[in-house]
Design an enzyme around this catalytic site. Structure first.
Site, PDB file in Angstrom:
ATOM      1  N   TYR A   8      -8.788   6.532  -1.651  1.00 52.55           N
ATOM      2  CA  TYR A   8      -8.579   5.210  -1.033  1.00 52.55           C
ATOM      3  C   TYR A   8      -8.831   5.280   0.471  1.00 52.55           C
ATOM      4  CZ  TYR A   8      -6.074   0.782  -0.052  1.00 52.55           C
ATOM      5  OH  TYR A   8      -5.718  -0.493   0.351  1.00 52.55           O
ATOM      6  N   ASP A   9      -8.179   6.257   1.124  1.00 46.22           N
ATOM      7  CA  ASP A   9      -8.282   6.359   2.592  1.00 46.22           C
ATOM      8  C   ASP A   9      -9.731   6.591   3.029  1.00 46.22           C
ATOM      9  OD1 ASP A   9      -5.611   6.504   2.003  1.00 46.22           O
ATOM     10  OD2 ASP A   9      -5.162   8.139   3.388  1.00 46.22           O
ATOM     11  N   PRO A  17       2.561   8.664   4.252  1.00 43.33           N
ATOM     12  CA  PRO A  17       2.723   8.568   5.706  1.00 43.33           C
ATOM     13  C   PRO A  17       4.195   8.439   6.123  1.00 43.33           C
ATOM     14  CG  PRO A  17       0.938   7.147   4.962  1.00 43.33           C
ATOM     15  CD  PRO A  17       1.628   7.643   3.727  1.00 43.33           C
TER      16      PRO A  17
HETATM   17  P1  NAD Z   1      -4.616  -5.996  -5.923  1.00 45.70           P
HETATM   18  O1  NAD Z   1      -4.698  -4.713  -6.650  1.00 45.70           O
HETATM   19  O2  NAD Z   1      -3.575  -6.980  -6.334  1.00 45.70           O
HETATM   20  O3  NAD Z   1      -6.018  -6.748  -5.970  1.00 45.70           O
HETATM   21  C1  NAD Z   1      -7.252  -6.080  -5.989  1.00 45.70           C
HETATM   22  C2  NAD Z   1      -8.196  -6.870  -6.889  1.00 45.70           C
HETATM   23  O4  NAD Z   1      -9.481  -6.231  -6.898  1.00 45.70           O
HETATM   24  C3  NAD Z   1      -7.721  -6.920  -8.339  1.00 45.70           C
HETATM   25  O5  NAD Z   1      -7.821  -8.241  -8.839  1.00 45.70           O
HETATM   26  C4  NAD Z   1      -8.677  -5.979  -9.059  1.00 45.70           C
HETATM   27  O6  NAD Z   1      -8.838  -6.300 -10.425  1.00 45.70           O
HETATM   28  C5  NAD Z   1      -9.940  -6.172  -8.242  1.00 45.70           C
HETATM   29  N1  NAD Z   1     -10.883  -5.044  -8.336  1.00 45.70           N
HETATM   30  C6  NAD Z   1     -10.622  -3.720  -8.217  1.00 45.70           C
HETATM   31  N2  NAD Z   1     -11.750  -3.002  -8.349  1.00 45.70           N
HETATM   32  C7  NAD Z   1     -12.759  -3.897  -8.540  1.00 45.70           C
HETATM   33  C8  NAD Z   1     -14.154  -3.766  -8.754  1.00 45.70           C
HETATM   34  N3  NAD Z   1     -14.743  -2.563  -8.785  1.00 45.70           N
HETATM   35  N4  NAD Z   1     -14.879  -4.885  -8.948  1.00 45.70           N
HETATM   36  C9  NAD Z   1     -14.298  -6.099  -8.953  1.00 45.70           C
HETATM   37  N5  NAD Z   1     -12.970  -6.290  -8.741  1.00 45.70           N
HETATM   38  C10 NAD Z   1     -12.206  -5.189  -8.547  1.00 45.70           C
HETATM   39  O7  NAD Z   1      -4.458  -5.627  -4.377  1.00 45.70           O
HETATM   40  P2  NAD Z   1      -4.183  -6.581  -3.127  1.00 45.70           P
HETATM   41  O8  NAD Z   1      -2.877  -6.222  -2.558  1.00 45.70           O
HETATM   42  O9  NAD Z   1      -4.465  -7.980  -3.468  1.00 45.70           O
HETATM   43  O10 NAD Z   1      -5.301  -6.026  -2.123  1.00 45.70           O
HETATM   44  C11 NAD Z   1      -6.511  -6.723  -1.908  1.00 45.70           C
HETATM   45  C12 NAD Z   1      -7.356  -5.968  -0.894  1.00 45.70           C
HETATM   46  O11 NAD Z   1      -6.645  -5.843   0.335  1.00 45.70           O
HETATM   47  C13 NAD Z   1      -7.736  -4.545  -1.337  1.00 45.70           C
HETATM   48  O12 NAD Z   1      -9.055  -4.279  -0.953  1.00 45.70           O
HETATM   49  C14 NAD Z   1      -6.782  -3.679  -0.564  1.00 45.70           C
HETATM   50  O13 NAD Z   1      -7.328  -2.411  -0.309  1.00 45.70           O
HETATM   51  C15 NAD Z   1      -6.579  -4.479   0.717  1.00 45.70           C
HETATM   52  N6  NAD Z   1      -5.281  -4.172   1.326  1.00 45.70           N
HETATM   53  C16 NAD Z   1      -4.131  -4.696   0.799  1.00 45.70           C
HETATM   54  C17 NAD Z   1      -2.915  -4.357   1.371  1.00 45.70           C
HETATM   55  C18 NAD Z   1      -1.605  -4.911   0.859  1.00 45.70           C
HETATM   56  O14 NAD Z   1      -0.560  -4.523   1.358  1.00 45.70           O
HETATM   57  N7  NAD Z   1      -1.588  -5.851  -0.077  1.00 45.70           N
HETATM   58  C19 NAD Z   1      -2.865  -3.473   2.463  1.00 45.70           C
HETATM   59  C20 NAD Z   1      -4.061  -2.936   2.932  1.00 45.70           C
HETATM   60  C21 NAD Z   1      -5.264  -3.313   2.372  1.00 45.70           C
HETATM   61  N1  UDP Z   2       8.265   3.957  -2.227  1.00 44.48           N
HETATM   62  C1  UDP Z   2       9.576   4.130  -2.627  1.00 44.48           C
HETATM   63  N2  UDP Z   2       9.950   3.664  -3.847  1.00 44.48           N
HETATM   64  C2  UDP Z   2       9.085   3.031  -4.683  1.00 44.48           C
HETATM   65  C3  UDP Z   2       7.739   2.836  -4.263  1.00 44.48           C
HETATM   66  C4  UDP Z   2       7.365   3.328  -3.031  1.00 44.48           C
HETATM   67  O1  UDP Z   2      10.384   4.705  -1.901  1.00 44.48           O
HETATM   68  O2  UDP Z   2       9.501   2.619  -5.794  1.00 44.48           O
HETATM   69  C5  UDP Z   2       7.866   4.409  -0.877  1.00 44.48           C
HETATM   70  C6  UDP Z   2       6.552   5.169  -0.784  1.00 44.48           C
HETATM   71  O3  UDP Z   2       6.763   6.542  -0.980  1.00 44.48           O
HETATM   72  C7  UDP Z   2       6.110   4.852   0.628  1.00 44.48           C
HETATM   73  C8  UDP Z   2       6.649   3.445   0.877  1.00 44.48           C
HETATM   74  O4  UDP Z   2       7.679   3.246  -0.086  1.00 44.48           O
HETATM   75  O5  UDP Z   2       6.731   5.734   1.540  1.00 44.48           O
HETATM   76  C9  UDP Z   2       5.589   2.362   0.712  1.00 44.48           C
HETATM   77  O6  UDP Z   2       4.965   2.580  -0.519  1.00 44.48           O
HETATM   78  P1  UDP Z   2       3.865   1.601  -1.118  1.00 44.48           P
HETATM   79  O7  UDP Z   2       3.381   2.219  -2.393  1.00 44.48           O
HETATM   80  O8  UDP Z   2       4.399   0.230  -1.176  1.00 44.48           O
HETATM   81  O9  UDP Z   2       2.706   1.561  -0.033  1.00 44.48           O
HETATM   82  P2  UDP Z   2       1.994   2.681   0.869  1.00 44.48           P
HETATM   83  O10 UDP Z   2       2.299   2.255   2.257  1.00 44.48           O
HETATM   84  O11 UDP Z   2       2.550   4.027   0.562  1.00 44.48           O
HETATM   85  O12 UDP Z   2       0.558   2.593   0.508  1.00 44.48           O
END
Ligand code: NAD
Ligand code: UDP
Length: 335
Positions: free
Chosen positions: A158-159, A287
């Site tokens: 992911y990262d 993290p």
């Molecule tokens: P989510 O998992 O709810 O939504 C992701 C969507 O992408 C899903 O509907 C999934 O089916 C679709 N998807 C995955 N792979 C795909 C592919 N190959 N082709 C087509 N569709 C695909 O996650 P979210 O929280 O809604 O996140 C949306 C975006 O925002 C992501 O790119 C995520 O990395 C980014 N993001 C979210 C957060 C957060 O806290 N919610 C934080 C950082 C980044």
């Molecule tokens: N975490 C937790 N309990 C849970 C799920 C997550 O303590 O049931 C912790 C996880 O280890 C991380 C933080 O909560 O330190 C945020 O996790 P999340 O998966 O929401 O997002 P991240 O920032 O790690 O991508």
């Protein structure tokens, strides 16, 4: 001051392609774009999302739902004016389920969408992440910090996938003049998250409501900064509408930092529950701290979050309570 030309551009109907539109953030963004009068194509492979998340939009004018995996070449005829690339599983549990697919989504998916943007002369926004900072050694994280990322760990798909996507976006801007925007999103929560999403807020709320112990990974002293979904969507839209010369990357997140264990305590208070905390070993590379420096978002987008954690948690708890009631009602009708 906004001149007439800019006003017209802002009010014109856009053809917006939202990849990952059937996920948590994507469904909120689809709703916002439709409410603003734009046409929306929601494209998703349902890896973590579901058509149920946008079922309320199905009959609305201007809304189209397309099942497609962005790793594969895109279907013909999309012809968007604006692209929000949100497709990618965001919860560690889900992005680690098939790490190679996560990387392919980040890299090949971004490549396909950037090519589409180039061909259609569309603006394109990438949903990047605070994970590009890894386990940061600089705190809070400013966009100028280049991060501390393990390239071979469980989170790397992911990262590093998101870091590589940022590189592709920046290079398409430099090489081909594509109008790109990069948002580094910090932990976002709210109604519409799925109960089995696996991220901390949805886990802790569903556990509290079901009367189960709240799972804390490690000692719970690791911090995050939680942004309410409506605030985040507003930031994404402002970034998309920002001046041509502004690409970002820009941090979008809340600056109020809180320890995970404190979030659990707040959720217990707000739900009126008193379960025990269940401590589970911390996953590798989790993290220790995370908090955005939002100076650029404030100065370039005039954006900062408005919903305090307490209020956002109350709304999210109400959402999950309603889901649980519906589930109970459904079970009762089956008896
Ligand atoms: P989510 O998992 O709810 O939504 C992701 C969507 O992408 C899903 O509907 C999934 O089916 C679709 N998807 C995955 N792979 C795909 C592919 N190959 N082709 C087509 N569709 C695909 O996650 P979210 O929280 O809604 O996140 C949306 C975006 O925002 C992501 O790119 C995520 O990395 C980014 N993001 C979210 C957060 C957060 O806290 N919610 C934080 C950082 C980044
Ligand atoms: N975490 C937790 N309990 C849970 C799920 C997550 O303590 O049931 C912790 C996880 O280890 C991380 C933080 O909560 O330190 C945020 O996790 P999340 O998966 O929401 O997002 P991240 O920032 O790690 O991508």
């Amino acid at each position: 001051m906004t001149d007439d030309k800019t006003m017209n551009q802002q009010n014109a109907q856009h053809k917006v392609l939202i990849t990952g539109g059937a996920g948590f953030l994507g469904a909120h963004l689809c709703r916002r774009m439709l409410n603003e009068g734009h046409q929306v194509v929601c494209l998703d492979n349902y890896f973590t999302g579901s058509p149920d998340n946008v079922a309320d939009l199905a009959g609305r004018n201007g809304f189209t739902l397309v099942k497609h995996d962005i790793v594969e070449p895109l279907p013909a005829g999309l012809d968007p004016t604006h692209i929000y690339n949100l497709a990618c599983p965001a919860s560690p549990v889900h992005y680690q389920r098939d790490p190679v697919q996560t990387l392919r989504t980040c890299v090949m998916g971004s490549f396909h969408l950037l090519e589409l943007a180039r061909q259609c002369n569309a603006r394109i926004l990438q949903a990047s992440t605070s994970e590009v900072y890894g386990n940061p050694k600089v705190h809070p994280q400013h966009e100028s910090y280049h991060g501390y990322v393990n390239p071979v760990g469980l989170r790397s798909c992911y990262d590093e996938g998101k870091r590589c996507a940022e590189t592709l976006f920046a290079d398409y801007s430099r090489m081909h003049g594509v109008q790109v925007k990069i948002a580094r999103i910090f932990n976002t929560y709210g109604p519409g998250m799925s109960a089995d999403d696996g991220r901390v807020i949805s886990n802790l709320i569903t556990q509290a409501l079901r009367g189960r112990p709240l799972t804390i990974y490690g000692d719970g002293n690791q911090t995050r900064s939680f942004c309410y979904v409506d605030d985040l969507i507003d930031g994404l839209v402002r970034l998309m509408d920002s001046v041509d010369t502004f690409m970002g990357p820009v941090n979008l997140g809340n600056t109020s930092e809180i320890a995970v264990i404190e979030v659990a305590q707040r959720i217990l208070e707000l739900t009126g529950q008193d379960q025990e905390l269940q401590f589970i070993p911390l996953p590798p590379d989790d993290p220790a701290v995370r908090c955005p420096d939002t100076t650029i978002a404030r100065s370039h987008l005039d954006w900062s979050p408005t919903v305090p954690l307490e209020e956002g948690l109350q709304r999210t708890i109400a959402y999950f309570s309603a889901l649980a009631d519906q589930g109970r009602a459904h079970c009762a009708t089956l008896r």
